[in-house]
Write a protein that holds these residues in place. Structure first.
Motif, PDB file in Angstrom:
ATOM      1  N   LEU A 105       1.001  -1.222   0.216  1.00 36.82           N
ATOM      2  CA  LEU A 105       0.162  -0.221  -0.156  1.00 36.82           C
ATOM      3  C   LEU A 105       0.748   1.229  -0.159  1.00 36.82           C
ATOM      4  CD1 LEU A 105      -3.155   0.665   1.843  1.00 36.82           C
ATOM      5  CD2 LEU A 105      -1.958   2.327   1.761  1.00 36.82           C
ATOM      6  N   GLY A 106      -0.129   2.987  -1.315  1.00 33.99           N
ATOM      7  CA  GLY A 106       0.648   3.555  -0.663  1.00 33.99           C
ATOM      8  C   GLY A 106       0.280   3.931  -1.979  1.00 33.99           C
ATOM      9  N   TYR A 107       1.296   5.421  -2.819  1.00 30.97           N
ATOM     10  CA  TYR A 107       0.553   6.373  -3.354  1.00 30.97           C
ATOM     11  C   TYR A 107       1.912   7.041  -4.070  1.00 30.97           C
ATOM     12  CZ  TYR A 107      -1.260  10.009  -0.891  1.00 30.97           C
ATOM     13  OH  TYR A 107      -0.304  11.000   0.093  1.00 30.97           O
ATOM     14  N   SER A 108       1.343   8.142  -5.069  1.00 32.38           N
ATOM     15  CA  SER A 108       2.817   9.375  -5.570  1.00 32.38           C
ATOM     16  C   SER A 108       4.179   8.670  -6.011  1.00 32.38           C
ATOM     17  CB  SER A 108       2.848   9.981  -4.338  1.00 32.38           C
ATOM     18  OG  SER A 108       3.426  11.345  -4.042  1.00 32.38           O
ATOM     19  N   ASP A 109       4.830   8.813  -5.326  1.00 35.06           N
ATOM     20  CA  ASP A 109       6.272   8.317  -6.372  1.00 35.06           C
ATOM     21  C   ASP A 109       6.267   6.528  -6.174  1.00 35.06           C
ATOM     22  OD1 ASP A 109       9.134   8.068  -7.062  1.00 35.06           O
ATOM     23  OD2 ASP A 109       8.329   7.052  -5.292  1.00 35.06           O
ATOM     24  N   ALA A 110       5.948   6.632  -4.681  1.00 32.28           N
ATOM     25  CA  ALA A 110       5.585   4.638  -5.137  1.00 32.28           C
ATOM     26  C   ALA A 110       4.669   4.200  -5.926  1.00 32.28           C
ATOM     27  CB  ALA A 110       4.387   4.613  -2.968  1.00 32.28           C
ATOM     28  N   GLY A 111       4.521   4.952  -6.522  1.00 34.16           N
ATOM     29  CA  GLY A 111       2.397   4.223  -7.968  1.00 34.16           C
ATOM     30  C   GLY A 111       3.846   3.211  -8.924  1.00 34.16           C
ATOM     31  N   ALA A 112       5.482   3.701  -9.305  1.00 37.13           N
ATOM     32  CA  ALA A 112       6.496   3.244  -9.829  1.00 37.13           C
ATOM     33  C   ALA A 112       6.101   1.619  -8.967  1.00 37.13           C
ATOM     34  CB  ALA A 112       8.000   3.647  -9.844  1.00 37.13           C
ATOM     35  N   LEU A 113       6.628   1.641  -7.589  1.00 41.22           N
ATOM     36  CA  LEU A 113       6.385  -0.106  -7.322  1.00 41.22           C
ATOM     37  C   LEU A 113       5.486  -0.827  -7.113  1.00 41.22           C
ATOM     38  CD1 LEU A 113       8.945  -2.005  -5.988  1.00 41.22           C
ATOM     39  CD2 LEU A 113       8.480  -0.674  -3.453  1.00 41.22           C
ATOM     40  N   LEU A 114       4.650  -0.248  -7.457  1.00 40.98           N
ATOM     41  CA  LEU A 114       2.753  -0.282  -6.987  1.00 40.98           C
ATOM     42  C   LEU A 114       2.567  -1.211  -8.724  1.00 40.98           C
ATOM     43  CD1 LEU A 114       1.024   1.588  -4.871  1.00 40.98           C
ATOM     44  CD2 LEU A 114       2.224  -0.417  -3.970  1.00 40.98           C
ATOM     45  N   ALA A 115       2.993  -0.637  -9.576  1.00 39.62           N
ATOM     46  CA  ALA A 115       2.820  -0.917 -11.148  1.00 39.62           C
ATOM     47  C   ALA A 115       3.639  -2.412 -11.205  1.00 39.62           C
ATOM     48  CB  ALA A 115       3.619   0.355 -11.937  1.00 39.62           C
ATOM     49  N   ALA A 116       4.757  -2.444 -10.720  1.00 43.40           N
ATOM     50  CA  ALA A 116       5.714  -2.951 -11.609  1.00 43.40           C
ATOM     51  C   ALA A 116       5.516  -4.600 -10.162  1.00 43.40           C
ATOM     52  CB  ALA A 116       7.175  -2.902 -10.769  1.00 43.40           C
ATOM     53  N   LEU A 117       4.322  -4.257  -9.235  1.00 42.03           N
ATOM     54  CA  LEU A 117       4.142  -5.727  -9.093  1.00 42.03           C
ATOM     55  C   LEU A 117       2.882  -5.728  -8.939  1.00 42.03           C
ATOM     56  CD1 LEU A 117       4.544  -4.065  -5.301  1.00 42.03           C
ATOM     57  CD2 LEU A 117       5.466  -5.853  -5.420  1.00 42.03           C
ATOM     58  N   TYR A 118       2.234  -5.030  -9.254  1.00 38.67           N
ATOM     59  CA  TYR A 118       0.422  -4.871 -10.254  1.00 38.67           C
ATOM     60  C   TYR A 118       1.020  -5.913 -12.091  1.00 38.67           C
ATOM     61  CZ  TYR A 118      -4.553  -4.664 -11.487  1.00 38.67           C
ATOM     62  OH  TYR A 118      -5.457  -5.122 -11.742  1.00 38.67           O
ATOM     63  N   ARG A 119       1.943  -5.526 -12.405  1.00 40.72           N
ATOM     64  CA  ARG A 119       2.535  -6.127 -14.141  1.00 40.72           C
ATOM     65  C   ARG A 119       2.600  -7.176 -13.865  1.00 40.72           C
ATOM     66  NH1 ARG A 119       5.522  -4.073 -18.583  1.00 40.72           N
ATOM     67  NH2 ARG A 119       6.906  -5.716 -19.353  1.00 40.72           N
ATOM     68  N   ARG A 120       3.132  -7.527 -12.826  1.00 40.87           N
ATOM     69  CA  ARG A 120       3.207  -9.177 -12.292  1.00 40.87           C
ATOM     70  C   ARG A 120       2.227  -9.582 -11.640  1.00 40.87           C
ATOM     71  NH1 ARG A 120       9.560 -10.871 -12.181  1.00 40.87           N
ATOM     72  NH2 ARG A 120      10.331  -9.470 -13.383  1.00 40.87           N
ATOM     73  N   ARG A 121       1.242  -9.090 -11.089  1.00 43.11           N
ATOM     74  CA  ARG A 121       0.124  -9.095 -10.426  1.00 43.11           C
ATOM     75  C   ARG A 121       0.995 -10.779  -9.017  1.00 43.11           C
ATOM     76  NH1 ARG A 121      -1.878  -6.419 -14.011  1.00 43.11           N
ATOM     77  NH2 ARG A 121      -4.013  -6.764 -14.802  1.00 43.11           N
TER      78      ARG A 121
END
Lengths: 276, 276
Positions: A105-121
């Protein structure tokens, strides 16, 4: 899928936290949850290396360590700032099966990390308030919203437009733009995409929306919702269009469906958006 | 390919010019070239619509009109600011055979338009000083550099690293980032890519270089040269790395060859870089 959290680890893949802030967030969590919740601030949060909370290796290794550690149910990003994109690809590549059972859980700059996680589900990826939001006026409400989501699964923590049967994702607009076409970009086809931004001039918001709306992969989203764009610096001359007018413009140009506003942003009202 | 210019049309696809500036540039051109050169400022340059020098249709139509008009040998972008990406795709789609025999010169925001032209290999596309550079201290030198390139083909106007046998292209880093993956992105494989930027925080320069270096198509350039990054706002805390260190970092990460510095930037020393 991950369940409710009893033990949460905080790391800082971008900018550093102060020990004082960690103590305040810990006290807040203790006051509300007592022994039901363990909150661990990884020492990496307090490192300093120029702009960052420690160098790339330190930030990456701390994230991987807590994500792969079965002692924690969730990984909470401590703060935005800047730096997640520098470590996201390597960090996600270092995750094991344990990491798949967690919430991030996070937002703002953390979106780059959340994106990488979500890309790999990997795990449950969630856009929402972070510990550093306690520094805002009335910030306890924001911090507790994320804890209530993580610990109790509180439905009223969620962004109110969710639940229409379509998957969703939420990003800082500028951060999303900066990962388009990179190995961090997730597949958002069919998703309701919520965006928000802070401290960007109107001409920058317009340019970033041009980029998003002109990227073929983004045209496959189910539609766009605009969160709050706050602290917009003065445009000289006046830009002539509001953020919503600009978002509607680019939806019109690109054929992306305009779905209205989203209750997210860099503020204490920022609601929780689980991806998917 | 286009020849030397005797007649140059100025348009403003982004922000507006003042009539006073146009008069000063006209006087400068007349003092140096007399009747050898005709400089035409399209009235669109002086329009105003919010942030822009006229609405999208006015800016697009003015560009298409002068580009398709055999009376002009070159189209000179009057000023940067912001707005070219809004009209570039439609503008380039409106060009005819006449437009292919022209030179197009500008930089900064104009990069979105230059990119769209170069993608379709329309005319000679050139990165260099614009009429608005006359507003800089010593700016006559910059403005005359572009005129000397356009009118005389002066070799000393060119960026000094050119001529190594590889094609080149030059962009504002932030503008290039904003067109990656869009229908404006040109094929830069095998090119020496020169970048420069202005008024961007170090963390933004780092993030934009992450985007560029993480974009597969950009990894096919022959190498990167860094122009000047000027007027960098203060980073709090200090970023810890210079623009060159950041550029070298991302070259190392991506495998893009680091070729050193380029003599371009938002200043009066900005040299001329013909694409290709």
């Amino acid at each position: 899928m991950p369940g409710l959290a009893h033990s949460i680890a905080v790391v800082a893949p971008a900018s550093r936290l102060t020990p004082e802030l960690a103590e305040r967030v810990t006290a807040l969590a203790k006051a509300h949850y007592g022994a039901r919740l363990t909150l661990f601030f990884h020492p990496q949060c307090f490192l300093s290396a120029g702009h960052f909370a420690g160098d790339d290796a330190a930030r990456r290794d701390a994230f991987v360590a807590v994500a792969n550690d079965p002692a924690y149910d969730a990984v909470w990003i401590g703060r935005g700032g800047y730096g997640s994109c520098r470590i996201a690809a390597e960090a996600v590549a270092g995750l094991d099966e344990v990491a798949r059972r967690k919430t991030y859980l996070g937002y703002s700059d953390a979106g780059a990390l959340l994106a990488a996680l979500y890309r790999r589900r990997i795990g449950r990826v969630v856009h929402g308030p972070m510990p550093a939001d306690l520094l805002r006026d009335g910030g306890a409400r924001a911090v507790l919203r994320s804890l209530r989501y993580l610990v109790d699964g509180a439905p009223d923590a969620l962004e109110p437009s969710l639940g229409g049967g379509k998957p969703a994702a939420a990003f800082n607009l500028t951060v999303l733009s900066s990962i388009l076409g990179t190995p961090l970009e997730p597949d958002l086809s069919g998703h309701v995409l919520m965006i928000e931004d802070v401290s960007e001039h109107m001409y920058r918001i317009d340019r970033t929306l041009f980029h998003l709306a002109s990227t073929p992969a983004m045209r496959s989203v189910a539609g766009l919702r605009l969160g709050r764009c706050s602290d917009i610096p003065e445009n000289d001359p006046d830009f002539g269009l509001t953020a919503e007018e600009v978002a509607r413009h680019w939806c019109g140009v690109s054929g992306i469906a305009w779905l209205g506003r989203a209750d997210i942003g860099h503020d204490v009202e920022n609601k929780v958006v689980p991806f998917g």
